[in-house]
Design an enzyme around this catalytic site. Sequence first.
Site, short mmCIF file in Angstrom:
data_model
loop_
_atom_site.label_atom_id
_atom_site.label_comp_id
_atom_site.label_asym_id
_atom_site.label_seq_id
_atom_site.Cartn_x
_atom_site.Cartn_y
_atom_site.Cartn_z
N PRO A 197 -7.76 -12.46 4.48
CA PRO A 197 -8.25 -13.54 5.35
C PRO A 197 -7.51 -13.60 6.68
O PRO A 197 -6.29 -13.76 6.70
CB PRO A 197 -7.97 -14.80 4.51
CG PRO A 197 -6.81 -14.43 3.64
CD PRO A 197 -6.95 -12.97 3.35
N GLN A 253 1.26 -5.14 7.71
CA GLN A 253 1.07 -5.84 6.44
C GLN A 253 1.87 -5.20 5.29
O GLN A 253 1.79 -5.68 4.16
CB GLN A 253 -0.41 -5.88 6.08
CG GLN A 253 -1.25 -6.71 7.02
CD GLN A 253 -0.76 -8.16 7.13
OE1 GLN A 253 -0.31 -8.74 6.15
NE2 GLN A 253 -0.82 -8.73 8.32
N TRP A 287 0.79 -8.90 3.62
CA TRP A 287 -0.23 -9.04 2.58
C TRP A 287 -0.10 -7.99 1.48
O TRP A 287 -0.24 -8.32 0.30
CB TRP A 287 -1.61 -8.98 3.24
CG TRP A 287 -2.73 -9.39 2.34
CD1 TRP A 287 -2.80 -10.51 1.56
CD2 TRP A 287 -3.95 -8.67 2.13
NE1 TRP A 287 -3.99 -10.54 0.88
CE2 TRP A 287 -4.71 -9.44 1.21
CE3 TRP A 287 -4.48 -7.49 2.64
CZ2 TRP A 287 -5.98 -9.03 0.79
CZ3 TRP A 287 -5.74 -7.11 2.22
CH2 TRP A 287 -6.48 -7.85 1.31
N LYS A 334 2.54 -3.67 24.13
CA LYS A 334 1.75 -4.55 23.30
C LYS A 334 0.65 -5.20 24.14
O LYS A 334 0.87 -5.58 25.29
CB LYS A 334 2.65 -5.65 22.70
CG LYS A 334 1.93 -6.58 21.74
CD LYS A 334 2.92 -7.60 21.17
CE LYS A 334 2.20 -8.56 20.23
NZ LYS A 334 3.13 -9.57 19.67
N LYS A 357 -2.61 -11.11 26.31
CA LYS A 357 -3.60 -11.91 27.04
C LYS A 357 -3.03 -12.35 28.38
O LYS A 357 -3.74 -12.39 29.38
CB LYS A 357 -3.99 -13.14 26.21
CG LYS A 357 -4.82 -12.84 24.97
CD LYS A 357 -5.16 -14.14 24.23
CE LYS A 357 -5.93 -13.86 22.96
NZ LYS A 357 -6.21 -15.10 22.20
#
Length: 768
Positions: free
Chosen positions: A48, A577, A581, A614, A617
């Site tokens: 998710p 991850q 996760w 990286k 924005k």
Amino acid sequence: MSSLPPALNFAKSEEDICEKWSKDETFKTQNRLSIERGDEEYNFYDGPPFATGLPHYGHILAGTIKDVVTRYASMTGKTVERRAGWDCHGLPVEYEIDQMLNITHRDQVLAMGIDKYNATCRSIVTRYTEQWESTVTRLGRWIDFENDYKTMDPNFMESVWWVFKELFKKGLVYQGYKVMPFSTVCGTPLSNFEAGLNYKDVTDPTIVVQFPLMEDDSVSFIAWTTTPWTLPSNLALCVHNELEYVKVLNKKSGKTFILAKTRLCQLYPIMNSKKWKPKMAEELYEIKETCKGKDLVGKRYKPLFDYFANDANAGEYWRVLSDNYVTDDAGTGIVHQAPAFGEDDYRVCLANKVIKKGGDLPCPVDSNGLFTDQVPPVKGIHVKKADDTLIELIKSMGRLVQKDQLKHSYPFCWRSESPLIYKAVPSWFIKVEEIKDKIVENNKKTYWVPNNVKEGRFHNWLVDARDWAVSRNRFWGTPIPIWASEDLSELICIGSIDELAELSGVRVDDLHREVVDKLTIPSKKNPGTVLRRIDEVFDCWFESGSMPYAQKHYPFENKESFEKGFPANFIAEGLDQTRGWFYTLMVLATALFDKPAFQNLIVNGLVQAADGKKMSKRLKNYPDPLIVIDKYGADALRMYLINSPVVRAESLKFKEEGVLGVVKEVFLPWYNAFRFLIQNIERRDGAGSKFVPNTEKVRATKNPTDIWITAATQGLIKYVHEEMGAYRLYTVMPALVEFVTQLTNWYLRLNRDRLKGNEGDEEDAETG
């Protein structure tokens, strides 16, 4: 002429296809027919994402990998459930709300009311789900948004409670007082794997401080530290038993210091340079005595600060201890001990009875990293901003020996981008170390692409795994379902809504704090008193690690289907991850069932800006994904990503011209070949000779180029099945691109006249 235009707007064609898929409910129809046929199940878990931001190239990459693999599984006769999921709780949401409401301290939330705070959190968690669905659909990915799961749904949260109770019943849960990575902006401890997610190079002040001996204040121990803000909490010094230490007279200052002999270069940096000559030592210092570290143990020194001189245990403070963690590769070979702010400090001081287990611990820093009134000179100042003030204070006391700066790698909060500190806090832990060997064995049962991540980075992380701190001192999350007496001598762990209703007498349909914190459970040990829920909520990583069970509301529903399909056939996420996760999935599956949570895993690397930095924005150093899709089409972007090192866990420097290159070098030649085919079919139809595909004629052809391209086609089909079966997407795309190149650059070029009917007969043209 062909009915196809000379130039095709690939992006517009994709939009038309997406619209047709939606109108015809193609995805739903495929799933329905697959179930009706009784196709074998292929189980896939979609981790998710947080829906508090828009999808970026990392999401697009992982989504493309997932779509390619699950489409292939479906196309080869499998039933594949593809449910979207949303991570709704935790720091990412709370951090946004704290910024929005200008909340800087926990007390502000309590004054506002947890109910109002959580309602505000709830209002933003699905803010971008429509944009996510629009973008993902436009990318051509098939995933079920109608039957999605959310970690804030009561059914999901109830299964998380069940997971925790199962661990509680197995004796894998305990409360401990541990020094943990701590986010002062978010006001909560983080797990060790969270602390490892975001390291940055920083420059911090370093100082060497003197600690005069009680027996002779003309002689001082000297210690080096990169965290001057911890010095008000100093309770001991630590040496290594077997290191050689010297009492040395500094001829320039006339002061006498004790430090490791191999660390004289800390006092005299010239010793590390090419200019150094041994005879220069006579001008700088004189060694008065030499001893082992063990000879210094027990000696007492004058405290730098006396803020904790009246503590009940102060008689044990401010003495020399020893431990093997002390090294002579930096500093002075003497380490200052602040047990509230260092894991080794805490362990060593506890072992030497400087502090007591369960007793009060000198910790003059609150949950927001601000000094309390226990240290008046820096009261209310953040620890990282207090360094300069404390250094000046130490200098004015005549205790500063050296001041410098050090550039080093330092952990930052993965959500707030603020530097972490290490702080002793009471937390609830899962005993990962107790089941570590089983976790390592279960990892061996899984298949990873690339394998080196499994056997290297992930294996090493598992081998060194620590107990997992799963509690967070926050508000918007799944409450930890422990009801306890005030002194924690009586604990009840709740595993379901029914159990809570039975014990509390109240049935609820929401499990968030504003609801369950009001409920009490009568004490069995002390009749007439009640148990109340503990304050903490779960780390959101515990929720995502529980996703295989919670998305199906297991074991309350779908018990048989879950157990039949566990572990999952396939998962995929990014390299980051391995400590997120992938790790939590493996820990919980091992703890619950002694199995891995998945069988096959593709790890993708990171998508970086064109300059290797990286993507940001703020810096706007990458093109907007939606603009790229509108210009070149989603398929071009998907192929560019899949046909790159990023699908084997390496980094990709994203360049828009690379997407354009796919259009020019693959799609246009491919389209032109297809248009050429349609033109010649229409030519034959117009001449009264209708084209009918005939594999027998193809097999019977004697034309060498026909035989070659047919063999190449069959070889490609076989190769694709083999490589997709091995989840090696990075080998499939180059093979497909190479085939298109051979078809367009060689086969069509050599057979153009024959295919047009200008060379040989119609029979010969038809086999081409």
